[in-house]
Design a protein around this motif. Structure first.
Motif, PDB file in Angstrom:
ATOM      1  N   PHE A 192      13.818 -78.394  90.090  1.00 22.51           N
ATOM      2  CA  PHE A 192      12.482 -78.980  90.145  1.00 22.51           C
ATOM      3  C   PHE A 192      12.551 -80.412  90.656  1.00 22.51           C
ATOM      4  O   PHE A 192      13.496 -81.148  90.362  1.00 22.51           O
ATOM      5  N   ALA A 193      11.530 -80.774  91.425  1.00 24.65           N
ATOM      6  CA  ALA A 193      11.453 -82.128  91.974  1.00 24.65           C
ATOM      7  C   ALA A 193      11.327 -83.141  90.852  1.00 24.65           C
ATOM      8  O   ALA A 193      10.958 -82.804  89.724  1.00 24.65           O
ATOM      9  N   GLY A 194      11.624 -84.398  91.165  1.00 26.32           N
ATOM     10  CA  GLY A 194      11.596 -85.456  90.165  1.00 26.32           C
ATOM     11  C   GLY A 194      10.201 -85.978  89.893  1.00 26.32           C
ATOM     12  O   GLY A 194       9.228 -85.227  89.869  1.00 26.32           O
ATOM     13  N   GLU A 195      10.088 -87.280  89.703  1.00 24.94           N
ATOM     14  CA  GLU A 195       8.816 -87.878  89.294  1.00 24.94           C
ATOM     15  C   GLU A 195       7.730 -87.655  90.339  1.00 24.94           C
ATOM     16  O   GLU A 195       7.988 -87.580  91.530  1.00 24.94           O
ATOM     17  N   ARG A 196       6.499 -87.554  89.824  1.00 24.55           N
ATOM     18  CA  ARG A 196       5.356 -87.222  90.675  1.00 24.55           C
ATOM     19  C   ARG A 196       4.384 -88.391  90.747  1.00 24.55           C
ATOM     20  O   ARG A 196       3.990 -88.949  89.725  1.00 24.55           O
ATOM     21  N   ALA A 197       3.971 -88.720  91.972  1.00 32.54           N
ATOM     22  CA  ALA A 197       2.970 -89.770  92.144  1.00 32.54           C
ATOM     23  C   ALA A 197       1.585 -89.236  91.804  1.00 32.54           C
ATOM     24  O   ALA A 197       1.337 -88.019  91.813  1.00 32.54           O
ATOM     25  N   ALA A 198       0.679 -90.144  91.481  1.00 33.75           N
ATOM     26  CA  ALA A 198      -0.704 -89.758  91.195  1.00 33.75           C
ATOM     27  C   ALA A 198      -1.378 -89.242  92.463  1.00 33.75           C
ATOM     28  O   ALA A 198      -0.978 -89.584  93.585  1.00 33.75           O
ATOM     29  N   PRO A 199      -2.397 -88.384  92.339  1.00 32.81           N
ATOM     30  CA  PRO A 199      -3.146 -87.952  93.520  1.00 32.81           C
ATOM     31  C   PRO A 199      -3.759 -89.162  94.226  1.00 32.81           C
ATOM     32  O   PRO A 199      -4.063 -90.185  93.582  1.00 32.81           O
TER      33      PRO A 199
END
Length: 405
Positions: A192-199
């Motif tokens: 799974f990909a790491g940290e996610r930015a806000a929309p």
């Protein structure tokens, strides 16, 4: 535990340095696309990687969503076509397989496989048997049959629940009090990909829900919440629901109610997508901003674990172990699944998060998954339990109560 010394004559783990592994049989109903099926297949593959001799037994052939993974690991599968209803012949076939394979430990997942495994142990008592409950006691439909299932657990050497809530409930049964452990589901967090930015500012929130389309997964109240948001603010988020529709009369009627509600709200219907079964969960999560999981009860939902590993904020019902997984205001928000107004409020709170808060949720989610939900941690916990069981059998004792999170 995995590092515990082996009793004399006990097969030693982990299969390196000339040591021999255990002979393990894993028992499930089929290899279709269910959460329990995914977990037991991952357990089988992980135990095989650790040097153990692993076989699997199932009694609904031709449901083979996860079968290629077993084949790729060279795991032998025994399939028995039992037909409708309870089958004593499955008990006999399973007992013969245990005896012929000289199995050290048998492990079963789900209610019906547990019953077959416990009855087979009556015929082959020398095997150490671990049965696993994969849902909540709230799923019990009939008191008598539920009580009989738990009474039959007295035949097993140990019971594993995949949630703390179910573990504590089972421990209230006097005959199980010291023979129940909690082992959380595991997943390969590296997928799974790491940290996610806000929309992006002004972008429409994209939510994903994953689960069988049936009453306990609660799609109906989620849609009611979306209708409320549409009515009050003029818009609702996009929602993609992934999973097969439940069969049978109850499942069909529930889906009819859902379609009728969507038909009454065209704007919500336009933003709602039925995707069906999807095998590439990491890609699915990457295509959305957050997970929403409105179920009425659960064991430990794989998709919540996967969303946390993907660094996604999670909106989830305040039931069972969900508060432990999500932690209100840390990795997502909780809501009352029976209250569409509460579901709508949780969606609003997520949509109102600033970029810094969103990134904090994402970091917290990813960290929690790495520390608590890693696949190798789950496999090691089962492996340690097996060694303890076999050592106790050599010493004429049952293993003590414990947790293997």
């Amino acid at each position: 535990m995995a590092g515990a010394p082996a009793a004399r004559g006990l097969p030693q783990v982990i299969g390196t340095g000339g040591r021999t592994g255990l002979r393990i049989l894993l028992i499930v109903d089929h290899f279709g696309s269910g959460g329990a099926q995914r977990q037991i297949v991952e357990l089988a593959c992980g135990l095989k990687r650790r040097g153990h001799s692993v076989e699997m037994f199932a009694y609904f052939p031709r449901r083979d969503f996860f079968r290629p993974r077993l084949d790729a690991h060279g795991i032998r599968v025994h399939e028995y076509d039992k037909g409708p209803g309870f089958s004593p012949r499955v008990v006999a076939a399973l007992a013969r397989r245990i005896a012929a394979g000289d199995i050290d430990v048998a492990v079963s997942y789900l209610n019906s496989p547990n019953i077959y495994a416990e009855l087979a142990k009556m015929l082959v008592p020398r095997v150490s048997l671990v049965v696993s409950e994969r849902t909540s006691y709230r799923d019990d439909r009939f008191f008598v049959s539920a009580w009989l299932r738990r009474a039959l657990h007295g035949v097993a050497d140990h019971v594993v629940a995949n949630s703390q809530a179910q573990c504590e409930w089972l421990r209230r049964k006097w005959w199980l009090r010291h023979r129940v452990s909690c082992i959380y589901n595991g997943l390969d967090t590296g997928l799974f990909a790491g940290e996610r930015a806000a929309p992006p500012p002004g972008a429409e929130l994209r939510l994903v829900a994953v689960g069988r389309v049936g009453p306990e997964k609660n799609a109906l109240n989620l849609i009611r919440a979306l209708v409320l948001l549409q009515r009050e603010s003029g818009h609702a988020p996009q929602v993609t629901w992934v999973g097969e529709r439940e069969g049978g009369r109850v499942g069909r009627r529930y889906c009819q109610r859902i379609e009728a509600l969507l038909a009454d709200s065209p704007e919500v219907r336009r933003r709602w997508c039925w995707l069906g079964v999807e095998s590439d969960v990491p890609a699915l999560l990457r295509a959305h901003d957050a997970l929403i999981h409105p179920s009425l009860y659960e064991g430990l939902p794989n998709v919540v674990c996967e969303a946390l590993a993907a660094g996604m904020p999670v909106l989830v019902s305040n039931v069972c172990d969900h508060p432990l997984l999500v932690s209100e205001g840390q990795r997502g928000f909780l809501f009352d699944p029976d209250d569409p107004t509460a579901i709508a409020a949780a969606i609003r709170r997520l949509a109102a998060l600033g970029e810094a808060q969103w990134m904090e949720f994402s970091r917290n989610a990813r960290r929690y998954a790495r520390e608590n939900l890693d696949l190798e941690r789950m496999i090691a916990a089962y492996e340690g339990l097996f060694v303890q069981l076999l050592a106790g059998r050599e010493a004429g004792q049952r293993p003590s109560r414990g947790d293997y999170p």
